[in-house]
Design a protein around this motif. Structure first.
Motif, PDB file in Angstrom:
ATOM      1  N   VAL A  74       0.902  -1.085   0.058  1.00  0.00           N
ATOM      2  CA  VAL A  74      -0.295  -0.088   0.076  1.00  0.00           C
ATOM      3  C   VAL A  74       0.903   1.299  -0.002  1.00  0.00           C
ATOM      4  O   VAL A  74       1.631   1.426   0.832  1.00  0.00           O
ATOM      5  CB  VAL A  74      -0.997  -0.121   1.250  1.00  0.00           C
ATOM      6  N   VAL A  75       0.654   2.154  -0.713  1.00  0.00           N
ATOM      7  CA  VAL A  75       1.309   3.397  -0.881  1.00  0.00           C
ATOM      8  C   VAL A  75       0.716   4.251   0.049  1.00  0.00           C
ATOM      9  O   VAL A  75      -0.581   4.657  -0.020  1.00  0.00           O
ATOM     10  CB  VAL A  75       1.285   4.141  -2.364  1.00  0.00           C
ATOM     11  N   GLU A  76       1.375   4.870   1.281  1.00  0.00           N
ATOM     12  CA  GLU A  76       0.872   5.720   1.966  1.00  0.00           C
ATOM     13  C   GLU A  76       1.395   7.245   1.807  1.00  0.00           C
ATOM     14  O   GLU A  76       2.238   7.150   0.964  1.00  0.00           O
ATOM     15  CB  GLU A  76       1.328   5.454   3.159  1.00  0.00           C
ATOM     16  N   ARG A  77       0.976   8.211   2.609  1.00  0.00           N
ATOM     17  CA  ARG A  77       1.317   9.482   2.300  1.00  0.00           C
ATOM     18  C   ARG A  77       2.780   9.580   2.598  1.00  0.00           C
ATOM     19  O   ARG A  77       3.793  10.453   2.381  1.00  0.00           O
ATOM     20  CB  ARG A  77       0.296  10.449   2.947  1.00  0.00           C
ATOM     21  N   ARG A  95       3.921   0.711   2.505  1.00  0.00           N
ATOM     22  CA  ARG A  95       3.761  -0.458   3.434  1.00  0.00           C
ATOM     23  C   ARG A  95       3.683  -1.630   2.688  1.00  0.00           C
ATOM     24  O   ARG A  95       2.966  -1.946   1.696  1.00  0.00           O
ATOM     25  CB  ARG A  95       2.517  -0.007   4.135  1.00  0.00           C
ATOM     26  N   MET A  96       4.458  -2.733   3.192  1.00  0.00           N
ATOM     27  CA  MET A  96       4.439  -4.091   2.517  1.00  0.00           C
ATOM     28  C   MET A  96       4.610  -5.029   3.629  1.00  0.00           C
ATOM     29  O   MET A  96       4.965  -4.750   4.909  1.00  0.00           O
ATOM     30  CB  MET A  96       5.734  -4.247   1.868  1.00  0.00           C
ATOM     31  N   GLU A  97       4.060  -6.108   3.405  1.00  0.00           N
ATOM     32  CA  GLU A  97       4.017  -7.216   4.114  1.00  0.00           C
ATOM     33  C   GLU A  97       4.300  -8.612   3.264  1.00  0.00           C
ATOM     34  O   GLU A  97       3.463  -8.665   2.386  1.00  0.00           O
ATOM     35  CB  GLU A  97       2.920  -7.543   5.061  1.00  0.00           C
ATOM     36  N   GLU A 112       7.484 -10.961   7.110  1.00  0.00           N
ATOM     37  CA  GLU A 112       8.229  -9.817   7.278  1.00  0.00           C
ATOM     38  C   GLU A 112       7.385  -8.563   6.769  1.00  0.00           C
ATOM     39  O   GLU A 112       6.730  -8.389   6.122  1.00  0.00           O
ATOM     40  CB  GLU A 112       9.568  -9.810   6.394  1.00  0.00           C
ATOM     41  N   VAL A 113       7.407  -7.532   7.830  1.00  0.00           N
ATOM     42  CA  VAL A 113       6.587  -6.176   7.725  1.00  0.00           C
ATOM     43  C   VAL A 113       7.766  -5.444   7.350  1.00  0.00           C
ATOM     44  O   VAL A 113       8.744  -5.221   8.260  1.00  0.00           O
ATOM     45  CB  VAL A 113       5.866  -5.787   8.717  1.00  0.00           C
ATOM     46  N   THR A 114       7.335  -4.488   6.358  1.00  0.00           N
ATOM     47  CA  THR A 114       8.185  -3.247   5.922  1.00  0.00           C
ATOM     48  C   THR A 114       7.797  -2.089   5.467  1.00  0.00           C
ATOM     49  O   THR A 114       6.779  -2.238   4.787  1.00  0.00           O
ATOM     50  CB  THR A 114       9.262  -4.026   4.642  1.00  0.00           C
ATOM     51  N   TRP A 115       8.355  -1.174   5.843  1.00  0.00           N
ATOM     52  CA  TRP A 115       7.753   0.372   5.629  1.00  0.00           C
ATOM     53  C   TRP A 115       9.158   0.963   4.915  1.00  0.00           C
ATOM     54  O   TRP A 115       9.976   1.032   5.486  1.00  0.00           O
ATOM     55  CB  TRP A 115       7.488   0.984   6.781  1.00  0.00           C
ATOM     56  N   LEU A 116       8.778   1.615   3.706  1.00  0.00           N
ATOM     57  CA  LEU A 116       9.910   2.460   3.187  1.00  0.00           C
ATOM     58  C   LEU A 116       9.305   3.770   3.627  1.00  0.00           C
ATOM     59  O   LEU A 116       8.291   4.264   3.334  1.00  0.00           O
ATOM     60  CB  LEU A 116       9.641   2.241   1.690  1.00  0.00           C
ATOM     61  N   ASP A 153      11.435   9.729   2.531  1.00  0.00           N
ATOM     62  CA  ASP A 153      12.012  11.229   2.787  1.00  0.00           C
ATOM     63  C   ASP A 153      13.050  11.220   3.924  1.00  0.00           C
ATOM     64  O   ASP A 153      13.615  12.175   3.842  1.00  0.00           O
ATOM     65  CB  ASP A 153      10.684  12.089   3.335  1.00  0.00           C
ATOM     66  N   LEU A 154      13.100   9.976   4.540  1.00  0.00           N
ATOM     67  CA  LEU A 154      14.178   9.793   5.533  1.00  0.00           C
ATOM     68  C   LEU A 154      15.313   8.756   5.094  1.00  0.00           C
ATOM     69  O   LEU A 154      16.132   8.856   5.720  1.00  0.00           O
ATOM     70  CB  LEU A 154      13.536   9.399   6.826  1.00  0.00           C
ATOM     71  N   GLY A 155      15.212   8.385   3.805  1.00  0.00           N
ATOM     72  CA  GLY A 155      16.019   7.485   3.456  1.00  0.00           C
ATOM     73  C   GLY A 155      16.228   6.184   4.160  1.00  0.00           C
ATOM     74  O   GLY A 155      17.200   5.549   4.409  1.00  0.00           O
ATOM     75  N   LEU A 156      14.958   5.678   4.685  1.00  0.00           N
ATOM     76  CA  LEU A 156      15.138   4.696   5.746  1.00  0.00           C
ATOM     77  C   LEU A 156      14.051   3.464   5.276  1.00  0.00           C
ATOM     78  O   LEU A 156      13.075   3.690   4.615  1.00  0.00           O
ATOM     79  CB  LEU A 156      14.687   5.103   7.018  1.00  0.00           C
ATOM     80  N   ARG A 157      14.648   2.164   5.751  1.00  0.00           N
ATOM     81  CA  ARG A 157      13.628   1.105   5.427  1.00  0.00           C
ATOM     82  C   ARG A 157      13.345   0.612   7.026  1.00  0.00           C
ATOM     83  O   ARG A 157      14.424   0.208   7.631  1.00  0.00           O
ATOM     84  CB  ARG A 157      14.159  -0.171   4.624  1.00  0.00           C
ATOM     85  N   LEU A 158      12.240   0.304   7.239  1.00  0.00           N
ATOM     86  CA  LEU A 158      11.883  -0.124   8.742  1.00  0.00           C
ATOM     87  C   LEU A 158      11.436  -1.623   8.522  1.00  0.00           C
ATOM     88  O   LEU A 158      10.291  -1.785   7.637  1.00  0.00           O
ATOM     89  CB  LEU A 158      10.848   0.932   9.331  1.00  0.00           C
ATOM     90  N   THR A 159      12.052  -2.488   9.296  1.00  0.00           N
ATOM     91  CA  THR A 159      11.576  -4.000   9.060  1.00  0.00           C
ATOM     92  C   THR A 159      11.276  -4.470  10.366  1.00  0.00           C
ATOM     93  O   THR A 159      12.016  -4.254  11.523  1.00  0.00           O
ATOM     94  CB  THR A 159      12.622  -4.506   8.530  1.00  0.00           C
ATOM     95  N   HIS A 160      10.390  -5.484  10.500  1.00  0.00           N
ATOM     96  CA  HIS A 160      10.119  -6.198  11.785  1.00  0.00           C
ATOM     97  C   HIS A 160       9.703  -7.574  11.049  1.00  0.00           C
ATOM     98  O   HIS A 160       9.015  -7.711  10.139  1.00  0.00           O
ATOM     99  CB  HIS A 160       8.820  -5.705  12.239  1.00  0.00           C
ATOM    100  N   GLN A 161      10.257  -8.733  11.879  1.00  0.00           N
ATOM    101  CA  GLN A 161       9.918  -9.963  11.491  1.00  0.00           C
ATOM    102  C   GLN A 161       9.194 -10.650  12.385  1.00  0.00           C
ATOM    103  O   GLN A 161       9.569 -10.703  13.769  1.00  0.00           O
ATOM    104  CB  GLN A 161      11.434 -10.943  11.327  1.00  0.00           C
ATOM    105  N   ARG A 162       7.882 -10.970  12.124  1.00  0.00           N
ATOM    106  CA  ARG A 162       6.987 -11.344  13.079  1.00  0.00           C
ATOM    107  C   ARG A 162       7.095 -12.985  13.167  1.00  0.00           C
ATOM    108  O   ARG A 162       7.070 -13.765  12.188  1.00  0.00           O
ATOM    109  CB  ARG A 162       5.550 -11.440  12.638  1.00  0.00           C
ATOM    110  N   PRO A 163       7.418 -13.226  14.463  1.00  0.00           N
ATOM    111  CA  PRO A 163       7.615 -14.759  14.903  1.00  0.00           C
ATOM    112  C   PRO A 163       6.413 -15.716  14.589  1.00  0.00           C
ATOM    113  O   PRO A 163       5.260 -15.378  14.637  1.00  0.00           O
ATOM    114  CB  PRO A 163       7.740 -14.793  16.310  1.00  0.00           C
TER     115      PRO A 163
END
Length: 172
Positions: free
Chosen positions: A34-37, A41-43, A55-59, A62-72
């Motif tokens: 999903v493209v957010e403002r 948002r990806m899973e 794996e949940v990932t947010w790009l 504007d911050l140059g970051l990828r935020l990732t969480h791995q759900r057990p």
């Protein structure tokens, strides 16, 4: 034995089909794309991993970051820290392309964030896998982010709220 130098990792996400293509040539069908403002948002499921369900990932371009969480996979599984990775993002109406800059932060929640992948980053800089401009960008991005998160006592949700991202991290 020294650190192995890996080539730069480049992923492309087709937002129309929900397919993520890795630099290795592999692909994944995303369950969420999903493209957010604020970014993307990806899973995606990780059926090959016996411990991680998805794996949940947010790009955050504007911050140059990828935020990732791995759900057990198990609700009793040990939670892994969220990871903020410095990336270069290029996007158009259909696709988002990220180049991993090989340096990031592990943010376990409740404790201090720490810089991760520094040996891989140093080897990539020494081996000229990372250009000097990308290396500088990675260092500036990670150190700026660490400083910002420290102002919020290493609480990712408080930091995201400060950035006007009010979605809960990690998503349930």
């Amino acid at each position: 034995m020294g650190t192995v130098i890996t080539p730069q990792l480049v992923d492309t996400v087709d937002t129309f089909t929900g397919v993520r293509t890795y630099s290795s040539g592999g692909t994944r069908h995303l369950t969420t794309c999903v493209v957010e403002r604020w970014g993307l948002r990806m899973e995606c499921p990780t059926p090959e991993d016996p411990f991680i369900d998805c794996e949940v990932t947010w790009l955050l371009p504007d911050l140059g970051l990828r935020l990732t969480h791995q759900r057990p996979r198990s609700r009793h599984g040990r939670p892994t820290p969220s990871t903020l990775t410095a990336v270069r993002v290029q996007r158009d109406t259909r696709s988002w392309r990220t180049t991993d800059l090989l340096l990031g932060l592990a943010v376990p929640g409740g404790t201090t964030a720490r810089i991760v992948r520094s040996e891989e980053f140093a080897a990539a800089v020494a081996g000229r896998v990372l250009r000097p401009g990308d290396a500088d960008l990675a260092l500036r991005t990670v150190h700026r982010t660490l400083e910002e998160i420290s102002h919020f006592r290493h609480d990712l949700n408080a930091w995201l709220n400060h950035l006007d991202i009010f979605d809960v991290w990690p998503p349930l």
